[in-house]
Design a protein around this motif. Structure first.
Motif, PDB file in Angstrom:
ATOM      1  N   ARG A  99       0.835  -1.199   0.000  1.00 33.07           N
ATOM      2  CA  ARG A  99       0.000   0.000   0.000  1.00 33.07           C
ATOM      3  C   ARG A  99       0.874   1.256   0.000  1.00 33.07           C
ATOM      4  O   ARG A  99       2.011   1.225   0.466  1.00 33.07           O
ATOM      5  CB  ARG A  99      -0.911  -0.002   1.237  1.00 33.07           C
ATOM      6  N   PRO A 100       0.359   2.384  -0.486  1.00 28.55           N
ATOM      7  CA  PRO A 100       1.135   3.634  -0.486  1.00 28.55           C
ATOM      8  C   PRO A 100       1.556   4.049   0.927  1.00 28.55           C
ATOM      9  O   PRO A 100       0.803   3.895   1.895  1.00 28.55           O
ATOM     10  CB  PRO A 100       0.164   4.664  -1.078  1.00 28.55           C
ATOM     11  N   VAL A 101       2.769   4.573   1.025  1.00 29.93           N
ATOM     12  CA  VAL A 101       3.332   5.030   2.300  1.00 29.93           C
ATOM     13  C   VAL A 101       2.821   6.436   2.597  1.00 29.93           C
ATOM     14  O   VAL A 101       2.790   7.298   1.715  1.00 29.93           O
ATOM     15  CB  VAL A 101       4.873   5.023   2.250  1.00 29.93           C
ATOM     16  N   LEU A 102       2.419   6.666   3.844  1.00 29.32           N
ATOM     17  CA  LEU A 102       2.010   7.992   4.321  1.00 29.32           C
ATOM     18  C   LEU A 102       3.007   8.440   5.386  1.00 29.32           C
ATOM     19  O   LEU A 102       3.210   7.744   6.385  1.00 29.32           O
ATOM     20  CB  LEU A 102       0.602   7.954   4.922  1.00 29.32           C
ATOM     21  N   GLU A 103       3.601   9.593   5.181  1.00 27.79           N
ATOM     22  CA  GLU A 103       4.538  10.164   6.153  1.00 27.79           C
ATOM     23  C   GLU A 103       3.751  10.968   7.181  1.00 27.79           C
ATOM     24  O   GLU A 103       2.773  11.638   6.848  1.00 27.79           O
ATOM     25  CB  GLU A 103       5.549  11.070   5.451  1.00 27.79           C
ATOM     26  N   PHE A 104       4.166  10.893   8.450  1.00 25.97           N
ATOM     27  CA  PHE A 104       3.570  11.685   9.525  1.00 25.97           C
ATOM     28  C   PHE A 104       4.651  11.956  10.557  1.00 25.97           C
ATOM     29  O   PHE A 104       5.779  11.480  10.414  1.00 25.97           O
ATOM     30  CB  PHE A 104       2.353  10.973  10.136  1.00 25.97           C
ATOM     31  N   THR A 105       4.344  12.765  11.560  1.00 22.78           N
ATOM     32  CA  THR A 105       5.306  12.978  12.636  1.00 22.78           C
ATOM     33  C   THR A 105       4.752  12.388  13.920  1.00 22.78           C
ATOM     34  O   THR A 105       3.564  12.487  14.216  1.00 22.78           O
ATOM     35  CB  THR A 105       5.653  14.466  12.861  1.00 22.78           C
ATOM     36  N   LEU A 106       5.638  11.770  14.679  1.00 24.83           N
ATOM     37  CA  LEU A 106       5.309  11.162  15.961  1.00 24.83           C
ATOM     38  C   LEU A 106       6.178  11.818  17.009  1.00 24.83           C
ATOM     39  O   LEU A 106       7.407  11.660  16.993  1.00 24.83           O
ATOM     40  CB  LEU A 106       5.548   9.656  15.903  1.00 24.83           C
ATOM     41  N   ASP A 107       5.564  12.603  17.875  1.00 25.91           N
ATOM     42  CA  ASP A 107       6.301  13.375  18.887  1.00 25.91           C
ATOM     43  C   ASP A 107       7.409  14.213  18.251  1.00 25.91           C
ATOM     44  O   ASP A 107       8.519  14.311  18.753  1.00 25.91           O
ATOM     45  CB  ASP A 107       6.888  12.454  19.955  1.00 25.91           C
ATOM     46  N   GLY A 108       7.105  14.794  17.074  1.00 20.39           N
ATOM     47  CA  GLY A 108       8.043  15.677  16.397  1.00 20.39           C
ATOM     48  C   GLY A 108       9.078  14.974  15.537  1.00 20.39           C
ATOM     49  O   GLY A 108       9.872  15.636  14.871  1.00 20.39           O
ATOM     50  N   GLU A 109       9.081  13.660  15.525  1.00 19.68           N
ATOM     51  CA  GLU A 109      10.041  12.889  14.734  1.00 19.68           C
ATOM     52  C   GLU A 109       9.360  12.300  13.505  1.00 19.68           C
ATOM     53  O   GLU A 109       8.189  11.899  13.578  1.00 19.68           O
ATOM     54  CB  GLU A 109      10.630  11.754  15.575  1.00 19.68           C
ATOM     55  N   PRO A 110      10.059  12.182  12.387  1.00 19.40           N
ATOM     56  CA  PRO A 110       9.451  11.596  11.194  1.00 19.40           C
ATOM     57  C   PRO A 110       9.092  10.123  11.413  1.00 19.40           C
ATOM     58  O   PRO A 110       9.833   9.385  12.054  1.00 19.40           O
ATOM     59  CB  PRO A 110      10.524  11.729  10.120  1.00 19.40           C
ATOM     60  N   ALA A 111       7.952   9.729  10.889  1.00 15.25           N
ATOM     61  CA  ALA A 111       7.485   8.344  10.965  1.00 15.25           C
ATOM     62  C   ALA A 111       6.660   8.071   9.720  1.00 15.25           C
ATOM     63  O   ALA A 111       6.340   8.986   8.963  1.00 15.25           O
ATOM     64  CB  ALA A 111       6.658   8.129  12.229  1.00 15.25           C
ATOM     65  N   SER A 112       6.325   6.814   9.498  1.00 15.85           N
ATOM     66  CA  SER A 112       5.500   6.498   8.338  1.00 15.85           C
ATOM     67  C   SER A 112       4.600   5.311   8.646  1.00 15.85           C
ATOM     68  O   SER A 112       4.899   4.481   9.504  1.00 15.85           O
ATOM     69  CB  SER A 112       6.363   6.197   7.112  1.00 15.85           C
ATOM     70  N   GLY A 113       3.496   5.290   7.931  1.00 14.49           N
ATOM     71  CA  GLY A 113       2.550   4.186   7.989  1.00 14.49           C
ATOM     72  C   GLY A 113       2.075   3.937   6.572  1.00 14.49           C
ATOM     73  O   GLY A 113       2.630   4.499   5.621  1.00 14.49           O
ATOM     74  N   LEU A 114       1.063   3.113   6.434  1.00 16.28           N
ATOM     75  CA  LEU A 114       0.541   2.805   5.108  1.00 16.28           C
ATOM     76  C   LEU A 114      -0.896   3.290   4.976  1.00 16.28           C
ATOM     77  O   LEU A 114      -1.628   3.352   5.973  1.00 16.28           O
ATOM     78  CB  LEU A 114       0.605   1.298   4.850  1.00 16.28           C
ATOM     79  N   LEU A 115      -1.273   3.631   3.768  1.00 18.52           N
ATOM     80  CA  LEU A 115      -2.641   4.047   3.486  1.00 18.52           C
ATOM     81  C   LEU A 115      -3.600   2.972   4.008  1.00 18.52           C
ATOM     82  O   LEU A 115      -3.420   1.793   3.730  1.00 18.52           O
ATOM     83  CB  LEU A 115      -2.828   4.230   1.982  1.00 18.52           C
ATOM     84  N   GLY A 116      -4.578   3.387   4.784  1.00 20.27           N
ATOM     85  CA  GLY A 116      -5.537   2.461   5.377  1.00 20.27           C
ATOM     86  C   GLY A 116      -5.221   2.087   6.811  1.00 20.27           C
ATOM     87  O   GLY A 116      -6.040   1.469   7.485  1.00 20.27           O
ATOM     88  N   ASP A 117      -4.028   2.438   7.310  1.00 18.42           N
ATOM     89  CA  ASP A 117      -3.673   2.158   8.710  1.00 18.42           C
ATOM     90  C   ASP A 117      -4.461   3.046   9.651  1.00 18.42           C
ATOM     91  O   ASP A 117      -4.780   4.197   9.320  1.00 18.42           O
ATOM     92  CB  ASP A 117      -2.189   2.460   8.973  1.00 18.42           C
ATOM     93  N   THR A 118      -4.733   2.549  10.827  1.00 17.65           N
ATOM     94  CA  THR A 118      -5.193   3.405  11.913  1.00 17.65           C
ATOM     95  C   THR A 118      -3.960   4.064  12.521  1.00 17.65           C
ATOM     96  O   THR A 118      -2.825   3.617  12.293  1.00 17.65           O
ATOM     97  CB  THR A 118      -5.930   2.612  12.998  1.00 17.65           C
ATOM     98  N   LEU A 119      -4.166   5.096  13.332  1.00 18.60           N
ATOM     99  CA  LEU A 119      -3.042   5.704  14.037  1.00 18.60           C
ATOM    100  C   LEU A 119      -2.361   4.678  14.929  1.00 18.60           C
ATOM    101  O   LEU A 119      -1.136   4.660  15.048  1.00 18.60           O
ATOM    102  CB  LEU A 119      -3.510   6.893  14.875  1.00 18.60           C
ATOM    103  N   LEU A 120      -3.135   3.818  15.569  1.00 23.37           N
ATOM    104  CA  LEU A 120      -2.567   2.797  16.453  1.00 23.37           C
ATOM    105  C   LEU A 120      -1.589   1.903  15.693  1.00 23.37           C
ATOM    106  O   LEU A 120      -0.469   1.675  16.137  1.00 23.37           O
ATOM    107  CB  LEU A 120      -3.676   1.958  17.090  1.00 23.37           C
TER     108      LEU A 120
END
Length: 96
Positions: free
Chosen positions: A12-33
């Protein structure tokens, strides 16, 4: 070290986000958990002892997975979809 390991659906496509100010990534369709626990070792700190927590029921019933978004909203990580560019803050919990 990540608490969750992704075994399937890795295309699935990768989605970039920040976690406590640090770069992180998940996949399209993931929950935040899912996104947080595939990026780190815990979801938040306990409200009572600040010990690391990872959620409990994983389906929105127990209220053990609250996180805060960059706009200040407090949401359940297990019931909130990851969005590209989100800023996620783990609640540190309270020390006794």
């Amino acid at each position: 070290m990540a608490l969750f390991k992704r075994l399937a659906e890795r295309q699935r496509p990768v989605l970039e986000f920040t976690l406590d100010g640090e770069p992180a990534s998940g996949l399209l369709g993931d929950t935040l958990l899912t996104a947080v626990l595939t990026s780190g070792a815990h979801l938040r700190g306990s409200d009572f002892s600040a010990e690391p927590r990872a959620g409990f029921c994983l389906m929105g019933a127990c209220q053990d997975c609250w996180v805060r978004l960059g706009d200040g909203r407090r949401v359940r990580a297990c019931a909130t979809a990851l969005e590209a560019g989100q800023h996620v803050l783990r609640e540190p919990g309270r020390r006794p």
